[in-house]
Enzyme design. Structure first.
Site, PDB file in Angstrom:
ATOM      1  NE  ARG A   1      -4.508  -2.097   1.991  1.00 12.48           N
ATOM      2  CZ  ARG A   1      -4.178  -3.318   2.779  1.00 12.48           C
ATOM      3  NH1 ARG A   1      -3.128  -3.132   3.706  1.00 12.48           N
ATOM      4  NH2 ARG A   1      -4.934  -4.601   2.235  1.00 12.48           N
TER       5      ARG A   1
ATOM      6  CG  HIS B   1      -3.378   8.935 -24.269  1.00 17.18           C
ATOM      7  ND1 HIS B   1      -3.932   9.505 -23.345  1.00 17.18           N
ATOM      8  CD2 HIS B   1      -1.868   9.067 -24.456  1.00 17.18           C
ATOM      9  CE1 HIS B   1      -3.033   9.381 -22.495  1.00 17.18           C
ATOM     10  NE2 HIS B   1      -1.784   9.169 -22.799  1.00 17.18           N
TER      11      HIS B   1
ATOM     12  CG  HIS C   1       3.933   9.090 -24.763  1.00 15.35           C
ATOM     13  ND1 HIS C   1       2.201   9.118 -24.728  1.00 15.35           N
ATOM     14  CD2 HIS C   1       4.534  10.130 -24.435  1.00 15.35           C
ATOM     15  CE1 HIS C   1       1.989  10.433 -23.819  1.00 15.35           C
ATOM     16  NE2 HIS C   1       2.868  11.043 -23.640  1.00 15.35           N
TER      17      HIS C   1
ATOM     18  CE  LYS D   1       4.885  16.321 -15.162  1.00 17.62           C
ATOM     19  NZ  LYS D   1       4.500  15.340 -16.059  1.00 17.62           N
TER      20      LYS D   1
ATOM     21  CE  LYS E   1      -2.162  13.153 -15.263  1.00 15.30           C
ATOM     22  NZ  LYS E   1      -2.274  13.696 -16.164  1.00 15.30           N
TER      23      LYS E   1
ATOM     24  CG  ASN F   1      -3.401  15.439 -19.758  1.00 15.47           C
ATOM     25  OD1 ASN F   1      -2.735  14.578 -19.980  1.00 15.47           O
ATOM     26  ND2 ASN F   1      -4.524  15.683 -18.668  1.00 15.47           N
TER      27      ASN F   1
ATOM     28  NE  ARG G   1      -0.631  16.700 -13.017  1.00  9.73           N
ATOM     29  CZ  ARG G   1       0.483  16.071 -12.285  1.00  9.73           C
ATOM     30  NH1 ARG G   1      -0.052  15.633 -10.771  1.00  9.73           N
ATOM     31  NH2 ARG G   1       1.352  14.761 -13.152  1.00  9.73           N
TER      32      ARG G   1
ATOM     33  CG  HIS H   1      -0.511  14.053 -23.673  1.00 11.14           C
ATOM     34  ND1 HIS H   1      -0.505  14.929 -24.033  1.00 11.14           N
ATOM     35  CD2 HIS H   1       0.194  13.486 -23.390  1.00 11.14           C
ATOM     36  CE1 HIS H   1       1.306  15.747 -24.192  1.00 11.14           C
ATOM     37  NE2 HIS H   1       1.385  13.772 -22.964  1.00 11.14           N
TER      38      HIS H   1
ATOM     39  CD  GLU I   1      -4.807  15.593 -15.056  1.00 10.69           C
ATOM     40  OE1 GLU I   1      -4.044  15.303 -15.270  1.00 10.69           O
ATOM     41  OE2 GLU I   1      -5.664  14.537 -16.566  1.00 10.69           O
TER      42      GLU I   1
ATOM     43  CD  GLU J   1       5.313  13.813 -23.128  1.00 10.50           C
ATOM     44  OE1 GLU J   1       4.606  15.815 -22.902  1.00 10.50           O
ATOM     45  OE2 GLU J   1       4.185  14.298 -23.577  1.00 10.50           O
TER      46      GLU J   1
END
Lengths: 355, 355
Positions: free
Chosen positions: B118, B249, B262, B224, B140, B242, B238, B245, B234, B182
């Site tokens: 955990r 994606h 990517h 960032k 992330k 994306n 934030r 993205h 987010e 990026e």
């Protein structure tokens, strides 16, 4: 119906306890985010209660995924079936998961909710005594690894816990006993008066007297909610809730998941922890005997499985999550009603208590 | 060496950027908890840099797990190899994971650290430009599902980011370009002056001028870190990160993970997002042309793969994490240097921009 609150600031949530709650639309609705709801249940519970929950969610886009029943299915592969279902239905980040079942379903569903799109909402609808008094409350979620129980998981609090005591009527007697192990635990670690009460009412609990069960669930949730509010992420007092569990996890891993019920392993584990506590001079022989008798009166085992040697038990306990800096720490009893976390015991004493 | 801090209260952490940092024991040690360290790397990076990191960790119980290299291995099954390694070595809750590699290694290691018992500590040692400017910062973490990228994951902040710019010398040119996607993103969404600077220095960046690269990494991390500090989970700004993205994606999922890098998919995605922004009248034709030219000057693709139809692209975009209440939300440009999250576009306009 009685309601208590787990006080965690912005993440506070209600626990509703009572008869017939499964059907109450009003208990679910305030906690649903968007319109998409995935009910996660198992092959035993779904035929009994799924329709009632679906009915209460009338008007929502409700889907379900039915997993095989049992601790041996609390695996990465079965867990992934929840994501398959969520993605097949294109569920969005504002969806809500509902865990309808016992501890295994609650842990897997909660962990899927923690990880789906990095976190979505979920509601616990526990249908076993063990889940109602313990696993559905407090936000510990996870799955097993072949090398250790609950080794992969997250802290992720539910939006609400809806504990319908009527569901206990269909619970096998063995699972009722397993749930009572966790009820007894609260008495052992924190509440000597509750332990007295349990001693007086064990016959009623075992015969499912509704009032006795309702009180036991209520007091257990109250004690657990207090401890979780004190220490959400288990950096202190929350570790006391693991009384009997390090021994118990070793039993579950050693015999193979699903052979012993979790509560059965905890029952035997609490006896072993009490034995070690007595060996250290913290419990009198009379107190140890009283603890053993209480556990036995709930039809729970009071010793390790015969084929699991003390040495093997100790080996399995060494991978427990409570190991820090190479030191095994155990929850032991200073007296009945007061537990401590300690590593102050000799390996010989540990082996002796396992013998 | 330059150091900046991601300001997140108790979870704040440093980003160190400079030459030769991999070897500096002092950068790791303040962030290690117990004595057990697991380095997670891949078959490409480990032969180049593993020994240097092991050497810097002299005196600790260091183990490693070497995963196959590439986005197509960012799966549940490969992720589980990290737990196999941790449990085989009986690593305790006070262990530390070190991610030595690019974005895939960083995402998988961070997600394993989020879930092992955990939650345990981890350090990012990014060795690609993309990881240094983007994925290693901000917490992330996650893995892919066959039906969607990064669909299973967690927010889990590293204890430190150690970005050794020397590691970029071994980076294939295609991956350098992917990282620049990026870098360009930060300019597009938030910093028109940085976009001007990138325009002037693209030739230097593409030929790996150390000073140009160091400045680009520094400014990207600074932007960032600001955005992450504003909105860790987010719920607001934030989401601007994306940009490109959601389109990207869809390309990665559509062509199969690992076919396009990517950053390449993000490059094409940014062009598509800019095209839709122009279609909505937000960007002028000259600005759209400038954006396209910048992306092309980093040797990045500027259009969707020919065999992925606009309809299929739109279908894949519909399962994106930014869908809320059934509405696809996209990051679009109000002007170069200013982005917004919006669902105010017609489906026709979206299809047109994909055409």
């Amino acid at each position: 119906m009685r309601t208590l609150t787990v006080e965690l600031g912005a993440r506070s949530y209600p626990i509703h306890i009572g008869s017939g709650l499964l059907h109450h639309a009003d208990l679910y609705r305030p906690h649903l985010r968007g319109t998409q709801v995935l009910i996660v249940s198992n092959t035993t519970v779904a035929p009994l209660y799924l329709e009632a929950v679906r009915h209460a969610l009338d008007g929502y886009q409700v889907r379900e995924v039915i997993l095989p029943d049992g601790e041996s299915y609390k695996t990465l592969e079965i867990w992934n079936q929840i994501f398959d279902a969520l993605l097949k239905e294109r569920f969005a980040r504002d969806c809500t998961l509902i865990a309808l079942g016992g501890g295994v379903i609650g842990d897997m569903t909660g962990f899927a909710a923690a990880c789906y799109q990095r976190g979505v909402a979920f509601i616990q609808v526990p249908t076993t005594l063990l889940a109602q008094v313990d696993s559905s409350v407090g936000g510990k979620t996870g799955i097993n690894h072949p090398a250790g129980k609950n080794m992969i998981g997250a802290f992720h609090q539910p939006r609400a816990v809806i504990a319908d005591t009527d569901t206990l009527s269909t619970l096998p007697q063995r699972e009722l006993s397993a749930g009572l192990a966790e009820v007894l635990k609260y008495g052992f670690i924190r509440d000597a008066a509750f332990l007295d009460w349990l001693e007086c009412h064990m016959t009623g609990l075992m015969s499912r007297d509704p009032d006795a069960l309702a009180h036991a669930i209520w007091r257990s949730c109250e004690l657990k909610a207090q401890i979780v509010a004190e220490d959400e992420f288990e950096s202190g007092s929350r570790a006391l809730l693991n009384f009997g569990h390090t021994f118990g996890h070793a039993i579950e891993t050693g015999v193979g998941y699903g052979e012993w019920l979790h509560g059965e392993a905890v029952g035997a584990g609490m006896c072993l922890a009490a034995t070690l506590s007595a060996h250290l001079g913290w419990l009198t022989d009379a107190e140890l005997e009283r603890a053993r008798h209480l556990i036995a009166s709930a039809s729970l085992p009071t010793a390790r499985p015969a084929h699991l040697s003390p040495e093997r038990m100790r080996e399995l306990m060494a991978v427990d999550k409570k190991v820090l800096a190479g030191q095994l720490r155990l929850v032991l009893l200073k007296q009945l009603g007061e537990a401590v976390v300690t590593s102050e015991f000799a390996q010989d004493a540990l082996l002796h208590s396992l013998g």
